[in-house]
Design a protein around this motif. Structure first.
Motif, PDB file in Angstrom:
ATOM      1  N   TYR A 162      -0.599   3.350   8.085  1.00  0.00           N
ATOM      2  CA  TYR A 162      -1.090   2.221   7.298  1.00  0.00           C
ATOM      3  C   TYR A 162      -0.723   0.882   7.929  1.00  0.00           C
ATOM      4  N   ALA A 163       0.409   0.828   8.624  1.00  0.00           N
ATOM      5  CA  ALA A 163       0.772  -0.412   9.325  1.00  0.00           C
ATOM      6  C   ALA A 163      -0.233  -0.702  10.436  1.00  0.00           C
ATOM      7  N   GLY A 204      -6.186   3.874  11.879  1.00  0.00           N
ATOM      8  CA  GLY A 204      -4.900   4.400  11.428  1.00  0.00           C
ATOM      9  C   GLY A 204      -4.929   4.824   9.972  1.00  0.00           C
ATOM     10  N   ALA A 205      -5.790   4.197   9.174  1.00  0.00           N
ATOM     11  CA  ALA A 205      -5.922   4.595   7.772  1.00  0.00           C
ATOM     12  C   ALA A 205      -6.506   6.002   7.667  1.00  0.00           C
ATOM     13  N   PHE A 220      -9.227  -7.803   1.979  1.00  0.00           N
ATOM     14  CA  PHE A 220      -8.933  -6.834   0.926  1.00  0.00           C
ATOM     15  C   PHE A 220      -8.357  -5.551   1.530  1.00  0.00           C
ATOM     16  N   SER A 221      -8.907  -5.114   2.664  1.00  0.00           N
ATOM     17  CA  SER A 221      -8.384  -3.923   3.338  1.00  0.00           C
ATOM     18  C   SER A 221      -6.924  -4.126   3.720  1.00  0.00           C
ATOM     19  N   PHE A 233      -3.830  -1.789   2.362  1.00  0.00           N
ATOM     20  CA  PHE A 233      -2.966  -0.995   3.239  1.00  0.00           C
ATOM     21  C   PHE A 233      -1.499  -1.414   3.086  1.00  0.00           C
ATOM     22  N   LEU A 234      -1.269  -2.709   2.947  1.00  0.00           N
ATOM     23  CA  LEU A 234       0.104  -3.170   2.734  1.00  0.00           C
ATOM     24  C   LEU A 234       0.655  -2.630   1.421  1.00  0.00           C
ATOM     25  N   ALA A 235      -0.172  -2.636   0.380  1.00  0.00           N
ATOM     26  CA  ALA A 235       0.267  -2.118  -0.909  1.00  0.00           C
ATOM     27  C   ALA A 235       0.586  -0.626  -0.816  1.00  0.00           C
ATOM     28  N   ALA A 236      -0.259   0.124  -0.108  1.00  0.00           N
ATOM     29  CA  ALA A 236       0.000   1.557   0.062  1.00  0.00           C
ATOM     30  C   ALA A 236       1.310   1.791   0.803  1.00  0.00           C
ATOM     31  N   GLY A 237       1.576   0.982   1.833  1.00  0.00           N
ATOM     32  CA  GLY A 237       2.819   1.117   2.576  1.00  0.00           C
ATOM     33  C   GLY A 237       4.037   0.809   1.733  1.00  0.00           C
ATOM     34  N   VAL A 238       3.941  -0.204   0.885  1.00  0.00           N
ATOM     35  CA  VAL A 238       5.065  -0.563   0.020  1.00  0.00           C
ATOM     36  C   VAL A 238       5.355   0.556  -0.982  1.00  0.00           C
ATOM     37  N   VAL A 239       4.286   1.134  -1.556  1.00  0.00           N
ATOM     38  CA  VAL A 239       4.470   2.237  -2.502  1.00  0.00           C
ATOM     39  C   VAL A 239       5.144   3.420  -1.821  1.00  0.00           C
ATOM     40  N   LEU A 240       4.687   3.748  -0.619  1.00  0.00           N
ATOM     41  CA  LEU A 240       5.297   4.858   0.111  1.00  0.00           C
ATOM     42  C   LEU A 240       6.764   4.584   0.415  1.00  0.00           C
TER      43      LEU A 240
END
Length: 238
Positions: free
Chosen positions: A95-96, A126-127, A190-191, A195-202
């Motif tokens: 995601y980064a 990478g996504a 928005f993408s 992706f940043l939000a997904a990385g933070v959740v993980l």
């Protein structure tokens, strides 16, 4: 949601593995919805954006190919990170890379640079890598009779994001237009945020790491109940 903590010295059990698996699934569903939105909202306009920058449709297909090639090649370092350090660092790496790619595409739109746009689309892949590896992550601690269901749950969550993504492309352009961004760049903003939000959740919630936990269960003799097995590539055999 119950917080599950496995310390290095804590005894492992099938019941605890089930609690970790339930938590893992909730985290994966959340991140797959976010990443599905991020992936598709960008892909829905990627070819059009490259065509606008290039002054014609000749390279629009190359943009889509760059995403596919990037997703395939980035799978190698992501899998190596997973094998060495677990699922969470590997997924975050994917995601980064995608977030950096989205930022590069926005930069390319502002600078009218086809080269930067194509490099950005490559990293955007990478996504795709992370989304694919998330399916393996869902099976690390699953019992054999539930493995298919858990894997399909993650795929279903990705589909939700993929359906919602295209509908956000036009609003994304309208929201970002006041900031001086060129047309079609807004969806990639928005993408980037997705992706940043997904990385933070993980980073915050995918704990303990399911692959490392599966290895500890296997070493302690509990892993046989789930049938989880790590492959050399960092995946789990479905």
């Amino acid at each position: 949601m119950e917080t599950v903590a496995l310390h290095a010295s804590a005894p492992l059990s099938a019941a605890r593995a089930d609690r970790v698996q339930r938590r893992t699934l909730w985290v994966l569903v959340s991140t797959q919805i976010l990443s599905g939105v991020g992936m598709v909202v960008g892909l829905s306009v990627g070819a059009l954006l490259v065509a606008r920058i290039a002054g014609g449709p000749g390279l629009s297909g190359v943009a889509q190919s760059a995403v596919a090639v990037g997703g395939a090649l980035l799978a190698l370092p992501v899998a190596r990170v997973m094998q060495a350090r677990g699922r969470r660092p590997g997924l975050m790496l994917g995601y980064a890379a995608a977030a950096i790619g989205a930022a590069l595409v926005v930069t390319a739109a502002a600078l009218n640079s086809v080269l930067i746009a194509l490099v950005g689309m490559f990293l955007f892949g990478g996504a795709t890598t992370a989304n694919g590896q998330a399916r393996y992550t869902a099976t690390d601690l699953a019992t054999p009779e539930r493995r298919g269901r858990h894997l399909s749950t993650v795929i279903w969550a990705t589909t939700i994001g993929a359906v919602a993504g295209p509908m956000l492309a036009a609003p994304a352009d309208r929201v970002t237009a006041p900031f001086g961004l060129p047309p079609l760049a807004g969806p990639f903003v928005f993408s980037l945020l997705a992706f940043l939000a997904a990385g933070v959740v993980l980073m915050g919630l995918l704990r303990p790491d399911p692959l490392l936990t599966a290895r500890r269960l296997s070493a302690s003799g509990v892993g046989a109940r789930s049938g989880a097995a790590a492959t050399p590539e960092g995946g789990a055999e479905p």
